[in-house]
Design a protein around this motif. Sequence first.
Motif, PDB file in Angstrom:
ATOM      1  N   ARG A  21       0.831  -1.208   0.000  1.00  0.00           N
ATOM      2  CA  ARG A  21       0.000   0.000   0.000  1.00  0.00           C
ATOM      3  C   ARG A  21       0.864   1.255   0.000  1.00  0.00           C
ATOM      4  O   ARG A  21       0.424   2.309  -0.424  1.00  0.00           O
ATOM      5  CB  ARG A  21      -0.933   0.005   1.196  1.00  0.00           C
ATOM      6  CG  ARG A  21      -1.922  -1.147   1.128  1.00  0.00           C
ATOM      7  CD  ARG A  21      -3.312  -0.708   1.460  1.00  0.00           C
ATOM      8  NE  ARG A  21      -4.210  -1.827   1.500  1.00  0.00           N
ATOM      9  CZ  ARG A  21      -5.178  -2.011   0.623  1.00  0.00           C
ATOM     10  NH1 ARG A  21      -5.361  -1.169  -0.354  1.00  0.00           N
ATOM     11  NH2 ARG A  21      -5.982  -3.046   0.732  1.00  0.00           N
ATOM     12  N   ILE A  26      -3.374   0.996  -5.258  1.00  0.00           N
ATOM     13  CA  ILE A  26      -4.175  -0.182  -5.579  1.00  0.00           C
ATOM     14  C   ILE A  26      -5.404   0.275  -6.360  1.00  0.00           C
ATOM     15  O   ILE A  26      -6.186   1.095  -5.874  1.00  0.00           O
ATOM     16  CB  ILE A  26      -4.599  -0.940  -4.301  1.00  0.00           C
ATOM     17  CG1 ILE A  26      -3.386  -1.233  -3.412  1.00  0.00           C
ATOM     18  CG2 ILE A  26      -5.356  -2.210  -4.647  1.00  0.00           C
ATOM     19  CD1 ILE A  26      -2.321  -2.071  -4.040  1.00  0.00           C
ATOM     20  N   THR A  29      -9.272  -4.813  -6.307  1.00  0.00           N
ATOM     21  CA  THR A  29      -8.863  -5.984  -5.534  1.00  0.00           C
ATOM     22  C   THR A  29      -9.748  -7.178  -5.884  1.00  0.00           C
ATOM     23  O   THR A  29     -10.895  -7.020  -6.303  1.00  0.00           O
ATOM     24  CB  THR A  29      -8.956  -5.719  -4.014  1.00  0.00           C
ATOM     25  OG1 THR A  29     -10.308  -5.387  -3.684  1.00  0.00           O
ATOM     26  CG2 THR A  29      -8.027  -4.612  -3.597  1.00  0.00           C
ATOM     27  N   LEU A 113      -2.143  -8.641  -1.061  1.00  0.00           N
ATOM     28  CA  LEU A 113      -2.274  -7.616  -0.023  1.00  0.00           C
ATOM     29  C   LEU A 113      -2.415  -8.218   1.370  1.00  0.00           C
ATOM     30  O   LEU A 113      -1.810  -7.740   2.312  1.00  0.00           O
ATOM     31  CB  LEU A 113      -3.475  -6.720  -0.325  1.00  0.00           C
ATOM     32  CG  LEU A 113      -3.417  -5.981  -1.652  1.00  0.00           C
ATOM     33  CD1 LEU A 113      -4.725  -5.259  -1.912  1.00  0.00           C
ATOM     34  CD2 LEU A 113      -2.253  -5.020  -1.665  1.00  0.00           C
ATOM     35  N   GLY A 127      -4.319  -7.384  -5.339  1.00  0.00           N
ATOM     36  CA  GLY A 127      -4.663  -6.084  -5.873  1.00  0.00           C
ATOM     37  C   GLY A 127      -3.921  -5.786  -7.160  1.00  0.00           C
ATOM     38  O   GLY A 127      -2.747  -6.119  -7.300  1.00  0.00           O
ATOM     39  N   ALA A 129      -2.069  -3.221  -9.003  1.00  0.00           N
ATOM     40  CA  ALA A 129      -1.354  -2.090  -8.435  1.00  0.00           C
ATOM     41  C   ALA A 129      -0.517  -1.379  -9.483  1.00  0.00           C
ATOM     42  O   ALA A 129       0.050  -2.002 -10.378  1.00  0.00           O
ATOM     43  CB  ALA A 129      -0.458  -2.568  -7.301  1.00  0.00           C
TER      44      ALA A 129
END
Length: 157
Positions: A21, A26, A29, A113, A127, A129
């Motif tokens: 994070r 992100i 998900t 995650l 996620g 990302a």
Amino acid sequence: MVKNKTKKNDDNLMAQNKKARHDYSIQETYEAGIVLTGTEIKSIRDRRLNLKDGFVQIKNGEAYMMNVHISEYTNGNQFNHDPLRNRKLLLHKKEIKRLAGASSDKGVTIVPLKVYLKNGFAKVLIGVAKGKKEYDKRETIKRREQNRQIERVMKHY
């Protein structure tokens, strides 16, 4: 007695990738099941896993979680597992196609995650990302500090 409703019950949370994070923004998900051996699920229940360097890769229409370290089970004997083996993720075909399309974009990766237990089964939250630049990371930290400051001031009124 006042209960804090903002924090949810994380008894089933086995591991979390806080670095993801921080390093990535992100975009979306997905929840996926993990194909595990007997000693792997026992190690996960003991919370002996590390998601820090992990990522998800799509091969031949299947999703695999790579570079996630699940420590060997202490009471396992010759049937113990390889800590860094690639683990297959259980997703719908539509989700895998969506992930494959998203990961083909430049600068986009799929990262795990958190790992948690749901109805006795190990699940991973993955996620899609996009990497943050250094100035984005500083902006996020600055915004978080401002929100903390506001919460402190509002607490006294």
